[in-house]
Motif scaffolding. Structure first.
Motif, PDB file in Angstrom:
ATOM      1  N   HIS A  15       3.639   7.803  45.242  1.00  0.00           N
ATOM      2  CA  HIS A  15       2.787   7.230  43.775  1.00  0.00           C
ATOM      3  C   HIS A  15       3.272   8.128  42.576  1.00  0.00           C
ATOM      4  O   HIS A  15       3.294   7.754  41.463  1.00  0.00           O
ATOM      5  CB  HIS A  15       1.336   6.869  44.248  1.00  0.00           C
ATOM      6  N   GLY A  16       3.000   9.321  43.004  1.00  0.00           N
ATOM      7  CA  GLY A  16       2.953  10.364  42.033  1.00  0.00           C
ATOM      8  C   GLY A  16       4.461  10.173  41.361  1.00  0.00           C
ATOM      9  O   GLY A  16       4.611  10.283  40.165  1.00  0.00           O
ATOM     10  N   ALA A  17       5.431  10.317  42.144  1.00  0.00           N
ATOM     11  CA  ALA A  17       7.054  10.229  41.869  1.00  0.00           C
ATOM     12  C   ALA A  17       7.000   9.014  40.959  1.00  0.00           C
ATOM     13  O   ALA A  17       7.704   9.006  39.899  1.00  0.00           O
ATOM     14  CB  ALA A  17       7.803  10.313  42.685  1.00  0.00           C
ATOM     15  N   LEU A  18       6.574   7.909  41.189  1.00  0.00           N
ATOM     16  CA  LEU A  18       6.642   6.652  40.552  1.00  0.00           C
ATOM     17  C   LEU A  18       6.016   6.527  39.264  1.00  0.00           C
ATOM     18  O   LEU A  18       6.548   6.030  38.396  1.00  0.00           O
ATOM     19  CB  LEU A  18       6.337   5.326  41.439  1.00  0.00           C
ATOM     20  N   LEU A  19       4.717   7.118  39.175  1.00  0.00           N
ATOM     21  CA  LEU A  19       4.109   7.003  38.062  1.00  0.00           C
ATOM     22  C   LEU A  19       4.855   8.251  36.893  1.00  0.00           C
ATOM     23  O   LEU A  19       5.033   7.807  35.810  1.00  0.00           O
ATOM     24  CB  LEU A  19       2.779   7.678  38.165  1.00  0.00           C
ATOM     25  N   ASN A  20       5.213   9.366  37.300  1.00  0.00           N
ATOM     26  CA  ASN A  20       5.632  10.294  36.973  1.00  0.00           C
ATOM     27  C   ASN A  20       7.108   9.896  36.072  1.00  0.00           C
ATOM     28  O   ASN A  20       7.453  10.254  35.227  1.00  0.00           O
ATOM     29  CB  ASN A  20       6.137  11.515  37.362  1.00  0.00           C
ATOM     30  N   ALA A 117      -7.443  -1.174  41.820  1.00  0.00           N
ATOM     31  CA  ALA A 117      -6.409  -1.940  42.670  1.00  0.00           C
ATOM     32  C   ALA A 117      -6.256  -1.160  44.130  1.00  0.00           C
ATOM     33  O   ALA A 117      -6.805  -0.193  44.217  1.00  0.00           O
ATOM     34  CB  ALA A 117      -4.940  -1.530  42.017  1.00  0.00           C
ATOM     35  N   VAL A 118      -6.076  -1.990  45.039  1.00  0.00           N
ATOM     36  CA  VAL A 118      -5.767  -1.621  46.439  1.00  0.00           C
ATOM     37  C   VAL A 118      -4.436  -1.679  46.731  1.00  0.00           C
ATOM     38  O   VAL A 118      -3.758  -2.623  46.450  1.00  0.00           O
ATOM     39  CB  VAL A 118      -6.762  -2.475  47.336  1.00  0.00           C
ATOM     40  N   GLY A 119      -3.818  -0.550  47.531  1.00  0.00           N
ATOM     41  CA  GLY A 119      -2.429  -0.562  47.936  1.00  0.00           C
ATOM     42  C   GLY A 119      -2.057  -1.647  48.689  1.00  0.00           C
ATOM     43  O   GLY A 119      -1.117  -1.428  49.793  1.00  0.00           O
ATOM     44  N   PHE A 120      -2.217  -2.970  48.475  1.00  0.00           N
ATOM     45  CA  PHE A 120      -1.603  -4.045  49.175  1.00  0.00           C
ATOM     46  C   PHE A 120      -0.160  -4.357  49.001  1.00  0.00           C
ATOM     47  O   PHE A 120       0.065  -5.176  48.161  1.00  0.00           O
ATOM     48  CB  PHE A 120      -2.470  -5.476  49.187  1.00  0.00           C
ATOM     49  N   SER A 121       0.735  -3.378  49.386  1.00  0.00           N
ATOM     50  CA  SER A 121       1.970  -3.313  48.940  1.00  0.00           C
ATOM     51  C   SER A 121       3.125  -4.470  49.234  1.00  0.00           C
ATOM     52  O   SER A 121       3.942  -5.017  48.388  1.00  0.00           O
ATOM     53  CB  SER A 121       2.763  -2.173  49.169  1.00  0.00           C
ATOM     54  N   SER A 122       2.673  -5.100  50.216  1.00  0.00           N
ATOM     55  CA  SER A 122       3.486  -6.217  50.740  1.00  0.00           C
ATOM     56  C   SER A 122       3.466  -7.418  49.945  1.00  0.00           C
ATOM     57  O   SER A 122       4.601  -8.068  49.655  1.00  0.00           O
ATOM     58  CB  SER A 122       2.654  -6.640  52.042  1.00  0.00           C
ATOM     59  N   ARG A 123       2.448  -7.568  49.144  1.00  0.00           N
ATOM     60  CA  ARG A 123       2.589  -8.589  47.740  1.00  0.00           C
ATOM     61  C   ARG A 123       3.704  -8.397  47.002  1.00  0.00           C
ATOM     62  O   ARG A 123       4.341  -9.455  46.408  1.00  0.00           O
ATOM     63  CB  ARG A 123       1.398  -8.517  47.063  1.00  0.00           C
ATOM     64  N   TYR A 285      12.696  -0.140  37.918  1.00  0.00           N
ATOM     65  CA  TYR A 285      12.693   0.989  37.008  1.00  0.00           C
ATOM     66  C   TYR A 285      13.229   2.201  37.525  1.00  0.00           C
ATOM     67  O   TYR A 285      13.809   3.451  37.147  1.00  0.00           O
ATOM     68  CB  TYR A 285      11.434   1.277  35.762  1.00  0.00           C
ATOM     69  N   ILE A 286      12.825   2.567  38.804  1.00  0.00           N
ATOM     70  CA  ILE A 286      13.200   3.373  39.815  1.00  0.00           C
ATOM     71  C   ILE A 286      12.843   2.927  41.426  1.00  0.00           C
ATOM     72  O   ILE A 286      11.902   2.249  41.492  1.00  0.00           O
ATOM     73  CB  ILE A 286      12.590   4.628  39.555  1.00  0.00           C
ATOM     74  N   ASP A 287      13.807   3.180  41.994  1.00  0.00           N
ATOM     75  CA  ASP A 287      13.738   2.778  43.566  1.00  0.00           C
ATOM     76  C   ASP A 287      13.728   3.982  44.326  1.00  0.00           C
ATOM     77  O   ASP A 287      14.749   4.512  44.525  1.00  0.00           O
ATOM     78  CB  ASP A 287      14.814   1.536  43.879  1.00  0.00           C
ATOM     79  N   TYR A 293       6.699  -0.800  45.806  1.00  0.00           N
ATOM     80  CA  TYR A 293       5.749   0.249  45.381  1.00  0.00           C
ATOM     81  C   TYR A 293       6.011   0.453  43.968  1.00  0.00           C
ATOM     82  O   TYR A 293       5.131   0.697  42.970  1.00  0.00           O
ATOM     83  CB  TYR A 293       6.034   1.477  46.185  1.00  0.00           C
ATOM     84  N   SER A 294       7.332   0.531  43.381  1.00  0.00           N
ATOM     85  CA  SER A 294       7.489   0.607  42.086  1.00  0.00           C
ATOM     86  C   SER A 294       6.921  -0.677  41.385  1.00  0.00           C
ATOM     87  O   SER A 294       6.380  -0.455  40.094  1.00  0.00           O
ATOM     88  CB  SER A 294       9.029   0.374  42.077  1.00  0.00           C
ATOM     89  N   ARG A 295       6.761  -1.926  41.772  1.00  0.00           N
ATOM     90  CA  ARG A 295       6.528  -2.810  41.248  1.00  0.00           C
ATOM     91  C   ARG A 295       4.955  -2.731  41.113  1.00  0.00           C
ATOM     92  O   ARG A 295       4.483  -3.115  40.175  1.00  0.00           O
ATOM     93  CB  ARG A 295       6.755  -4.300  41.819  1.00  0.00           C
ATOM     94  N   GLN A 296       4.448  -2.516  42.363  1.00  0.00           N
ATOM     95  CA  GLN A 296       2.902  -2.263  42.172  1.00  0.00           C
ATOM     96  C   GLN A 296       2.549  -1.665  41.180  1.00  0.00           C
ATOM     97  O   GLN A 296       1.503  -1.545  40.644  1.00  0.00           O
ATOM     98  CB  GLN A 296       2.606  -1.691  43.584  1.00  0.00           C
TER      99      GLN A 296
END
Lengths: 347, 291
Positions: A15-20, A117-123, A285-287, A293-296
């Protein structure tokens, strides 16, 4: 936007990397209980401040949002500390090991009016997002039958660690991997009315390794649910949902989607559409390996910026927690468990 | 650097299939028999393939033992190693946390020279040299390849892209230096985010490296988008190895390679094959484009 991360394990790190890497977003603080972890990351990312105490980080850092990615039992106190100070929270799944505590957090979040938000990433896995569009568009008509399962090859002997201690984790396969599927079912079909379930331990000493359940939703839809973290051959989390409606059939896995639409009333002729993961993959934007997780994170940041609601919020987390709780209660009582509205006791 | 034009991938041997886990499971069952892996390597050699890529999967010891004993395989293939085997670390980190994972890895009974590594790592830990510890972990992963012709060491896409996300120039520079000085070979990178990585390598002052990245008509695993990735491929000074060219089976080889080589600046392709027919069909089309 200033972000703090509590718990710097696999998910906190991701999450940190995706945010950063988002424009205008900066990870300014990391809190973790391990001095080794803090020192190690300090040596490679000296611009971030590191804390043993999450309270200190939240108090000092003027944060807009906190990512809570610690073991389950500590999710609620950390999120509540942040929420109480008006800081938005993204809490990893499962929301909590206790339904009562989860519901207390829901009240606090609503009272403070913060984004949660709750990390239900499968959505955000492309096939499951596409399925939501198809279902909401009424393409397969009135749904009357749902079969679903979630498997991973993970536990084949008694394991050590917090995940396998019921008092800390809240349970085994159902709360750890089953929640992803329960969240998808809640997202697609709404609130559950009742659940009848059985759980079993094949390898673990204190938690369940598999579960079977029949979930009845308030709109009358019944879903079969099967869950195991001890299923050979499933290297990665595998989720499958088959949905039969009067106009068509939708079959979704985390990797593809098959849509069959009947073209006559006898249901003997149909049109079939197939989407592979490659068909549904859009640029991100990054994968970093798992783009859901990027979309979330994108949606979360946008919700925090706009101070707007987030679909998979603590309220949704409570509905899912209620289903988890119902599965465990039904196994103990060997009876069907009925739910009231969120906030009511199970009856 | 003389990069092999056709490189055999190893995902199929370990049951990785991005499109279908069901298909992945079936091929994985077959390749549990190492003779089946040997056959695929021979079919590939017969079709002009000279490179093979390996992740440091637990089964790698068996494969590299086979290669050392078989002069045809040993001399016929250059090896491209992908470190670390990320699935193992992810599971270990989720279960026991970062600190105990590193401790366990360095105590791994499988690896040779355990005492020496432990001593060197203890020194790194005392000096708070965490990048030194990371380099020791790479050495552990490289152990199975002794005596084989290793041409490049790739940093796994999850780590490359994680370093990109945090803008960790020091991690990239440390990896680059360690691979060059300890192994005398090319430090290389796998990424799903080519334009971003090219910028990061520029900022690190790293030129003429080797990058393996997704290249396919569907734009699959090409972030932030196909057009920007194509542009980065054309402009980069780094050598590119195209991967995911068949978009995990969503594309037929003919149309797939028509696209890959229409971009320009691509001389190498990595592809996994699981049958003789598949090898013949795929590599025949590739040879035509590469000649």
């Amino acid at each position: 936007m200033r972000i703090g991360v509590v718990g710097f394990g696999k998910m906190g790190m991701l999450h940190g990397a995706l945010l950063n890497s988002m424009k205008g977003v900066e990870v300014v603080g990391i809190a973790d209980s391990s001095v080794f972890v803090l020192n190690a990351f300090k040596s490679v990312m000296p611009n971030i401040k590191y804390y043993k105490s999450y309270q200190k980080m939240i108090d000092e850092s003027n944060l807009d949002a906190v990512i809570v990615a610690t073991p389950t039992f500590s999710h609620i106190p950390i999120a509540a500390y942040a929420a109480d100070r008006g800081v938005a929270v993204l809490i990893e799944k499962p929301l909590s090991n206790s339904l009562e505590e989860a519901e207390e957090l829901k009240r606090l979040v609503e009272e403070k009016g913060i984004v949660s938000a709750v990390g239900f990433s499968s959505r955000y896995i492309p096939s499951f997002s596409k399925a939501k569009e198809i279902l909401d568009g009424g393409r397969i008509g009135k749904v009357f039958k749902v079969n679903s399962c979630v498997y991973i090859a993970d536990v084949f002997s008694p394991q050590k660690g917090w995940r396998y201690q019921k008092d800390i984790s809240g349970g085994g396969a159902v709360i750890d991997v089953g929640v992803h599927l329960l969240d998808l079912l809640y997202w697609y079909f709404g609130e559950a009315e009742a659940v009848e379930a059985k759980i079993a331990s094949k390898f673990s000493l204190h938690v369940e390794d598999e579960a079977n359940a029949e979930i009845t939703f308030k709109n009358g839809i019944k879903a079969d649910f099967e869950c195991s973290w001890s299923r050979e051959g499933y290297r990665k989390l595998y989720i499958k949902i088959d949905i039969e409606g009067d106009k068509g059939i939708l079959s979704i896995t985390d990797q593809n989607l098959k849509l069959l639409i009947f073209s006559n009333e006898e249901r003997t002729e149909f049109e079939e559409k197939y989407y592979s993961y490659a068909d549904l993959y859009e640029g991100y934007y990054i994968d970093i390996g798992e783009p859901q997780y990027s979309r979330q994170i994108e949606l979360f940041v946008s919700a925090v910026e706009r101070k707007d609601g987030f679909a998979a919020d603590v309220g949704s987390g409570c509905y899912v927690q209620r289903m988890v709780d119902g599965i465990y209660k039904s196994d103990i009582s060997r009876q069907k468990v009925y739910f009231g509205g969120v906030g009511d006791e199970c009856r | 650097m003389n990069v092999d034009k056709m490189i055999l991938g190893d995902n199929q041997f370990f049951g990785v299939n991005h499109i279908s886990e069901d298909k992945g499971r079936l091929t994985y069952e077959r390749f549990k028999d190492i003779e089946e892996i040997r056959k695929i390597m021979y079919y590939s050699l017969d079709n002009g393939v000279t490179g093979v890529m390996f992740s440091t999967h637990p089964a790698i010891y068996e494969i590299t033992d086979m290669m050392r004993k078989d002069p045809v395989l040993r001399n016929g293939f250059s090896i491209y190693v992908n470190v670390p085997y990320i699935v193992k670390y992810v599971r270990m980190v989720s279960t026991m946390g970062v600190a105990r994972t590193i401790e366990t890895m360095l105590c791994d009974k499988n690896f040779f020279g355990r005492i020496k590594y432990m001593a060197q790592t203890a020194v790194c830990a005392l000096k708070n040299d965490y990048l030194g510890i990371a380099n020791k972990l790479i050495d552990v992963e490289m152990a199975p390849f002794h005596g084989l012709n290793v041409k490049a060491v790739f940093l796994h896409n999850v780590l490359t892209d994680l370093a990109l996300g945090y803008d960790m120039k020091n991690v990239i520079s440390s990896f680059d230096k360690h691979i060059r000085s300890s192994y005398g070979i090319m430090p290389s990178y796998i990424t799903f985010n080519l334009p971003g990585l090219c910028c990061l390598l520029d900022e690190c002052g790293i030129r003429n490296s080797l990058i393996m990245t997704s290249v396919n008509k569907k734009g699959f695993l090409m972030s932030p988008g196909r057009a920007l990735c194509e542009d980065a491929i054309r402009k980069t000074e780094h050598e590119i190895i195209a991967m995911a060219t068949l978009a995990s089976g969503a594309l037929k080889p003919e149309e797939a390679y028509e696209y890959v080589f229409s971009i320009g600046n691509i001389q190498s392709v990595i592809v996994g094959v699981s049958t003789k027919e598949h090898a013949e069909e795929t590599f025949k089309i590739l040879r035509r484009h590469l000649s």
